[in-house]
Motif scaffolding. Structure first.
Motif, PDB file in Angstrom:
ATOM      1  N   THR A 133      20.577 -30.186 -22.826  1.00 48.53           N
ATOM      2  CA  THR A 133      20.750 -31.438 -23.556  1.00 48.53           C
ATOM      3  C   THR A 133      20.868 -32.612 -22.600  1.00 48.53           C
ATOM      4  O   THR A 133      21.223 -32.471 -21.437  1.00 48.53           O
ATOM      5  CB  THR A 133      22.023 -31.424 -24.439  1.00 48.53           C
ATOM      6  N   ARG A 157      24.159 -33.072 -26.751  1.00 45.47           N
ATOM      7  CA  ARG A 157      23.247 -32.438 -27.700  1.00 45.47           C
ATOM      8  C   ARG A 157      22.040 -33.300 -28.047  1.00 45.47           C
ATOM      9  O   ARG A 157      21.386 -33.091 -29.062  1.00 45.47           O
ATOM     10  CB  ARG A 157      23.984 -32.003 -28.974  1.00 45.47           C
ATOM     11  N   GLU A 211      16.529 -32.354 -24.679  1.00 44.96           N
ATOM     12  CA  GLU A 211      16.252 -32.454 -23.244  1.00 44.96           C
ATOM     13  C   GLU A 211      15.245 -33.555 -22.934  1.00 44.96           C
ATOM     14  O   GLU A 211      15.380 -34.295 -21.969  1.00 44.96           O
ATOM     15  CB  GLU A 211      15.729 -31.104 -22.757  1.00 44.96           C
ATOM     16  N   TRP A 258      20.952 -31.946 -18.811  1.00 47.01           N
ATOM     17  CA  TRP A 258      20.314 -30.626 -18.903  1.00 47.01           C
ATOM     18  C   TRP A 258      19.959 -30.108 -17.517  1.00 47.01           C
ATOM     19  O   TRP A 258      19.693 -28.914 -17.337  1.00 47.01           O
ATOM     20  CB  TRP A 258      19.062 -30.684 -19.782  1.00 47.01           C
TER      21      TRP A 258
END
Length: 200
Positions: free
Chosen positions: A4, A50, A53, A186
């Protein structure tokens, strides 16, 4: 935050508070966790993670969508020094859930986390969102941090003038406004990178 990206709220650039927090994170606190080499990172409060990516194009336009009322700058006030139960929350400054901060986090959650409805964002902001500024990421056991490190850290926090709890009305007891940054969390921690910024 594997898989994320994240939106962070960070103190005003080059402010006394940013300098004090960075000094704690990078210099003053790591020796208390030896032989573990705890990582350095920029002081921040996570508004939401969240984000997908690939949530990075067009980067600046994303942040420009965030609506901040003139009288609604997010207000961060340090409420307590906490020992958490995860690597990323091992040692944190918890903050008050001020109305302006919660409203901003809820807006970011609703607008940028895929599939989030207004009601889900409202529930998340009320029940899940726990605003904090991490001071140390560490694998040291929670109990050991609490028993052997916490009071030493408390003294270091006081030494640099950061106000917590009843002391939060001090100049360094939090911040108002600051910057929202989009971070590629991420990636591996040492490769975390700010890809867009919005000054409030």
């Amino acid at each position: 935050m594997p898989g994320t990206s994240s939106l962070w709220l960070v103190p005003p650039a080059n402010s006394p508070l940013e300098t004090a927090l960075q000094s704690l994170i990078s210099t003053s606190l790591p020796p208390y966790f030896l032989p573990e080499r705890v990582p350095a990172f920029s002081p921040h409060l996570t508004l939401t993670s969240r984000l997908p990516e690939g949530f990075s194009n067009p980067q600046q336009e994303i942040l420009d969508q965030i609506d901040i009322p003139n009288d609604g700058l997010p207000d961060v006030k340090f409420s307590s020094l906490n020992v958490g139960d995860t690597f990323f929350t091992r040692l944190t400054l918890h903050t008050e859930k001020t109305a302006s901060l919660v409203a901003l986090a809820k807006q970011c959650r609703r607008n940028f986390v895929e599939g989030t409805t207004e009601g889900e964002a409202e529930l998340w902001a009320e029940k899940v969102f726990t605003p904090h500024v991490s001071l140390v990421y560490s694998a040291m056991e929670e109990e050991k941090v609490r028993d052997e490190v916490l009071e030493k850290v408390r003294r270091e926090v006081e030494k640099v003038g950061v106000g917590v709890g009843e002391e939060r009305e001090k100049e360094l007891g939090g911040w108002k406004g600051g910057r929202i940054v989009l971070v590629q969390t991420w990636k591996d921690l040492k490769e975390w990178e700010v890809v867009a910024e919005k000054v409030l």
